[in-house]
Design an enzyme around this catalytic site. Structure first.
Site, PDB file in Angstrom:
ATOM      1  N   TYR A   1      10.271   2.667  -0.204  1.00 15.25           N
ATOM      2  CA  TYR A   1      11.021   3.408   0.806  1.00 15.25           C
ATOM      3  C   TYR A   1      12.413   2.803   0.834  1.00 15.25           C
ATOM      4  O   TYR A   1      12.561   1.577   0.963  1.00 15.25           O
ATOM      5  CB  TYR A   1      10.401   3.250   2.195  1.00 15.25           C
ATOM      6  CG  TYR A   1       9.055   3.900   2.383  1.00 15.25           C
ATOM      7  CD1 TYR A   1       8.894   5.275   2.286  1.00 15.25           C
ATOM      8  CD2 TYR A   1       7.939   3.122   2.695  1.00 15.25           C
ATOM      9  CE1 TYR A   1       7.658   5.865   2.488  1.00 15.25           C
ATOM     10  CE2 TYR A   1       6.697   3.703   2.902  1.00 15.25           C
ATOM     11  CZ  TYR A   1       6.566   5.075   2.796  1.00 15.25           C
ATOM     12  OH  TYR A   1       5.343   5.662   2.990  1.00 15.25           O
TER      13      TYR A   1
ATOM     14  N   ARG B   1       2.458  11.358  14.247  1.00 16.50           N
ATOM     15  CA  ARG B   1       1.047  11.039  14.028  1.00 16.50           C
ATOM     16  C   ARG B   1       0.405  10.777  15.386  1.00 16.50           C
ATOM     17  O   ARG B   1       0.414   9.656  15.901  1.00 16.50           O
ATOM     18  CB  ARG B   1       0.922   9.858  13.079  1.00 16.50           C
ATOM     19  CG  ARG B   1       1.589  10.161  11.738  1.00 16.50           C
ATOM     20  CD  ARG B   1       1.588   8.993  10.795  1.00 16.50           C
ATOM     21  NE  ARG B   1       2.484   9.247   9.669  1.00 16.50           N
ATOM     22  CZ  ARG B   1       2.758   8.365   8.725  1.00 16.50           C
ATOM     23  NH1 ARG B   1       2.206   7.161   8.760  1.00 16.50           N
ATOM     24  NH2 ARG B   1       3.588   8.673   7.755  1.00 16.50           N
TER      25      ARG B   1
ATOM     26  N   ARG C   1       0.902  13.685   6.410  1.00 16.69           N
ATOM     27  CA  ARG C   1       1.265  12.745   7.478  1.00 16.69           C
ATOM     28  C   ARG C   1       2.723  12.852   7.916  1.00 16.69           C
ATOM     29  O   ARG C   1       3.157  12.098   8.787  1.00 16.69           O
ATOM     30  CB  ARG C   1       0.973  11.317   6.992  1.00 16.69           C
ATOM     31  CG  ARG C   1      -0.496  11.102   6.685  1.00 16.69           C
ATOM     32  CD  ARG C   1      -0.733   9.854   5.872  1.00 16.69           C
ATOM     33  NE  ARG C   1      -0.574   8.637   6.636  1.00 16.69           N
ATOM     34  CZ  ARG C   1      -1.497   8.126   7.457  1.00 16.69           C
ATOM     35  NH1 ARG C   1      -2.658   8.751   7.621  1.00 16.69           N
ATOM     36  NH2 ARG C   1      -1.296   6.997   8.095  1.00 16.69           N
TER      37      ARG C   1
ATOM     38  N   GLY D   1      -5.153  15.393  -0.496  1.00 12.69           N
ATOM     39  CA  GLY D   1      -6.359  16.192  -0.359  1.00 12.69           C
ATOM     40  C   GLY D   1      -7.441  15.954  -1.386  1.00 12.69           C
ATOM     41  O   GLY D   1      -8.505  16.562  -1.308  1.00 12.69           O
TER      42      GLY D   1
ATOM     43  N   ARG E   1      -6.795   8.276   0.751  1.00 14.77           N
ATOM     44  CA  ARG E   1      -7.875   8.166   1.722  1.00 14.77           C
ATOM     45  C   ARG E   1      -9.203   7.834   1.056  1.00 14.77           C
ATOM     46  O   ARG E   1      -9.980   7.031   1.584  1.00 14.77           O
ATOM     47  CB  ARG E   1      -7.994   9.472   2.523  1.00 14.77           C
ATOM     48  CG  ARG E   1      -6.882   9.677   3.550  1.00 14.77           C
ATOM     49  CD  ARG E   1      -7.116  10.954   4.339  1.00 14.77           C
ATOM     50  NE  ARG E   1      -6.107  11.160   5.367  1.00 14.77           N
ATOM     51  CZ  ARG E   1      -4.929  11.758   5.158  1.00 14.77           C
ATOM     52  NH1 ARG E   1      -4.641  12.219   3.940  1.00 14.77           N
ATOM     53  NH2 ARG E   1      -4.070  11.912   6.144  1.00 14.77           N
TER      54      ARG E   1
ATOM     55  N   SER F   1       2.385  -0.372  -1.704  1.00 11.83           N
ATOM     56  CA  SER F   1       3.354   0.209  -0.789  1.00 11.83           C
ATOM     57  C   SER F   1       4.368  -0.825  -0.315  1.00 11.83           C
ATOM     58  O   SER F   1       4.055  -2.013  -0.178  1.00 11.83           O
ATOM     59  CB  SER F   1       2.632   0.800   0.423  1.00 11.83           C
ATOM     60  OG  SER F   1       3.550   1.182   1.430  1.00 11.83           O
TER      61      SER F   1
ATOM     62  N   GLY G   1      -0.100   1.916   3.375  1.00  9.82           N
ATOM     63  CA  GLY G   1       0.429   0.881   4.240  1.00  9.82           C
ATOM     64  C   GLY G   1      -0.652   0.232   5.090  1.00  9.82           C
ATOM     65  O   GLY G   1      -1.725   0.812   5.307  1.00  9.82           O
TER      66      GLY G   1
ATOM     67  N   THR H   1       9.517   7.074  -2.771  1.00  9.59           N
ATOM     68  CA  THR H   1       9.005   8.101  -1.862  1.00  9.59           C
ATOM     69  C   THR H   1      10.157   8.687  -1.062  1.00  9.59           C
ATOM     70  O   THR H   1      10.914   7.952  -0.425  1.00  9.59           O
ATOM     71  CB  THR H   1       7.942   7.509  -0.926  1.00  9.59           C
ATOM     72  OG1 THR H   1       6.848   7.038  -1.720  1.00  9.59           O
ATOM     73  CG2 THR H   1       7.432   8.551   0.055  1.00  9.59           C
TER      74      THR H   1
ATOM     75  N   LYS I   1       8.219  10.545  -5.588  1.00 14.35           N
ATOM     76  CA  LYS I   1       7.017  10.993  -4.880  1.00 14.35           C
ATOM     77  C   LYS I   1       7.411  11.713  -3.591  1.00 14.35           C
ATOM     78  O   LYS I   1       8.235  11.213  -2.830  1.00 14.35           O
ATOM     79  CB  LYS I   1       6.131   9.787  -4.565  1.00 14.35           C
ATOM     80  CG  LYS I   1       4.824  10.105  -3.868  1.00 14.35           C
ATOM     81  CD  LYS I   1       4.016   8.827  -3.689  1.00 14.35           C
ATOM     82  CE  LYS I   1       2.684   9.082  -3.001  1.00 14.35           C
ATOM     83  NZ  LYS I   1       2.842   9.507  -1.595  1.00 14.35           N
TER      84      LYS I   1
ATOM     85  N   HIS J   1       2.689  13.802   1.472  1.00 14.43           N
ATOM     86  CA  HIS J   1       2.405  12.524   2.129  1.00 14.43           C
ATOM     87  C   HIS J   1       1.036  12.552   2.815  1.00 14.43           C
ATOM     88  O   HIS J   1       0.840  11.977   3.883  1.00 14.43           O
ATOM     89  CB  HIS J   1       3.501  12.192   3.149  1.00 14.43           C
ATOM     90  CG  HIS J   1       3.774  10.724   3.278  1.00 14.43           C
ATOM     91  ND1 HIS J   1       4.800  10.096   2.617  1.00 14.43           N
ATOM     92  CD2 HIS J   1       3.153   9.758   3.979  1.00 14.43           C
ATOM     93  CE1 HIS J   1       4.810   8.808   2.918  1.00 14.43           C
ATOM     94  NE2 HIS J   1       3.809   8.573   3.749  1.00 14.43           N
TER      95      HIS J   1
ATOM     96  N   TYR K   1      -6.080   5.794  11.727  1.00 13.02           N
ATOM     97  CA  TYR K   1      -4.841   5.692  10.955  1.00 13.02           C
ATOM     98  C   TYR K   1      -5.050   6.249   9.551  1.00 13.02           C
ATOM     99  O   TYR K   1      -4.181   6.944   9.009  1.00 13.02           O
ATOM    100  CB  TYR K   1      -4.375   4.241  10.881  1.00 13.02           C
ATOM    101  CG  TYR K   1      -3.178   4.079   9.980  1.00 13.02           C
ATOM    102  CD1 TYR K   1      -1.915   4.497  10.388  1.00 13.02           C
ATOM    103  CD2 TYR K   1      -3.312   3.552   8.698  1.00 13.02           C
ATOM    104  CE1 TYR K   1      -0.820   4.391   9.550  1.00 13.02           C
ATOM    105  CE2 TYR K   1      -2.218   3.443   7.858  1.00 13.02           C
ATOM    106  CZ  TYR K   1      -0.979   3.855   8.286  1.00 13.02           C
ATOM    107  OH  TYR K   1       0.102   3.761   7.451  1.00 13.02           O
TER     108      TYR K   1
END
Length: 412
Positions: free
Chosen positions: A161, A196, A304, A334, A356, A136, A109, A187, A277, A301, A54
């Site tokens: 959101y 995904r 994603r 990235g 990440r 989030s 999330g 966002t 965002k 995102h 994930y």
């Protein structure tokens, strides 16, 4: 001919100073991690496949993510020499407040799925480092608990959101404001769920379902399962418990009709700073600046949502030229090293966010792992600045960086 002799005892003594052993296994693992990639490898060993995938995965063929990372690998730096860099200042003002470093923790999330300490670990580590933490809408820790974990020195942002149920959305925003969150990140790049595929293949759900595959995985990751089964049940802190897949959740709750008028409506109600965002074109950045937002975040995102989306780092210089005098320009997607952060600042980004990289540290060691992520990135930021010959973020300029671009549009 080489003449040899027996060494004297006093000459041997300096060579016999053994390193003090570290008996704490987690501390030993984290100390040995010198890069975010090192933390990623630790995280992969210690986390079940569905949870790790994930974090690791992106949409469809995952080209957007691969291209974003390639863009940072294709940086060429241009250092200046003979500059005084004995003292380096890695901080400046972002959205009206001081940050110790030009990066913060992005909203993620299902964070307690990665490690039971979840958002509490991220908020506490960010506060200790003097950088913002973003929670989030789909987080697994309540806004009030995040504020408590960050403490009085924490700087918390809330990511929204917009749901089809507008009253419910704004009730959550009001809770964040009452808890002391100073910035709202709206966002806007998720009108529908991205494909995904890793999550679909893994049957990813919240909470994890016990199937033959997960039972086998339990045997390989007993510590993770022990932590999950002996702590508070995993659920969305701001939503009702959801038994389905991530894509089904997004498809059921997010509003594909949200437009600029809705954003203006949110701006009227939010008392703090407003950041949008998910910006991926210069034209949209210009329209948002005219609307009066405080910052735009260039982001796809994390790859994603729409695969083959624009690369935020490539888009950065043009957006800065267009709106950089009117709003702050932030960047994510990235970023895996402090050098990536420095290059972004040199090309005009006021702030960057890591998602990440933060989660790899969290999976590798909870709060201590997040601390290690921040420490690695901070060290890389400072060293890169010194090697470029700059003593402050203000000294970084486009002349310090060239974007070597592999994907060049064909002439029409």
């Amino acid at each position: 001919m080489t003449r040899r002799r027996l060494p004297r005892p006093k000459e041997l003594l300096p060579l016999l100073r053994f390193k003090r052993p570290q008996w704490n296994a987690k501390r030993r693992r984290l100390d040995a991690a010198l890069t975010v990639e090192d933390l990623r490898r630790i995280a992969k060993r210690r986390t079940p496949k569905a949870a790790f995938d994930y974090v690791e995965g992106a949409a469809e063929a995952e080209l957007s993510l691969a291209r974003a990372r390639q863009a940072f690998e294709d940086i060429e730096f241009h250092p200046a020499i003979l500059r005084d860099v004995a003292d380096v200042d890695t901080g400046w003002d972002v959205l009206g407040g001081r940050v110790a470093l030009p990066f913060g923790i992005a909203p993620t999330g299902f964070t307690r799925l990665m490690h039971t300490e979840g958002e509490r670990a991220g908020a506490a580590a960010a506060a200790a480092a003097g950088v913002p933490f973003a929670l989030s809408t789909m987080g697994t820790t309540a806004v009030e608990d995040v504020a408590e974990a960050a403490g009085p020195n924490g700087r918390n942002w809330f990511q929204l959101y917009m749901w089809t149920d507008r009253d419910r959305s704004m009730a959550l925003v009001e809770r964040a404001a009452n808890a002391g969150f100073d910035t709202l990140l709206v966002t806007v790049d998720v009108p529908v769920a991205g494909a995904r595929l890793r999550d679909k293949r893994n049957g990813f759900s919240i909470p994890p379902q016990l199937t033959a595959r997960t039972v086998l995985d339990m045997a390989r990751h007993p510590a993770w399962w022990f932590d999950m089964l002996t702590t508070e049940p995993l659920a969305f802190a701001s939503l009702n418990r959801w038994p389905g897949t991530v894509a089904e959740l997004i498809g059921s709750m997010f509003d594909p009709t949200v437009g600029f008028d809705d954003l203006a409506w949110i701006k009227e109600q939010w008392p703090g700073r407003l950041v949008v965002k998910g910006v991926q074109t210069v034209a949209d950045a210009r329209r948002l600046a005219d609307l009066g937002v405080d910052a735009v975040t260039l982001s796809n995102h994390g790859g994603r949502q729409l695969d083959r989306a624009p690369i935020p780092f490539h888009l950065l210089p043009e957006v800065v030229r267009e709106v950089g005098r009117d709003v702050e320009v932030h960047l994510d997607t990235g970023i895996m090293s402090g050098a990536d952060v420095v290059a972004s600042v040199a090309l005009g980004a006021r702030f960057t966010m890591v998602g990440r990289a933060y989660l790899y540290g969290l999976m590798a060691g909870g709060r201590e792992g997040v601390d290690r992520t921040i420490a690695i990135l901070a060290d890389q930021v400072e060293r890169t600045m010194r090697l470029l010959g700059v003593a402050s973020l203000e000294e970084l300029e486009p002349r310090h960086v060239t974007q070597l671009q592999r994907l060049v549009p064909r002439a029409r």
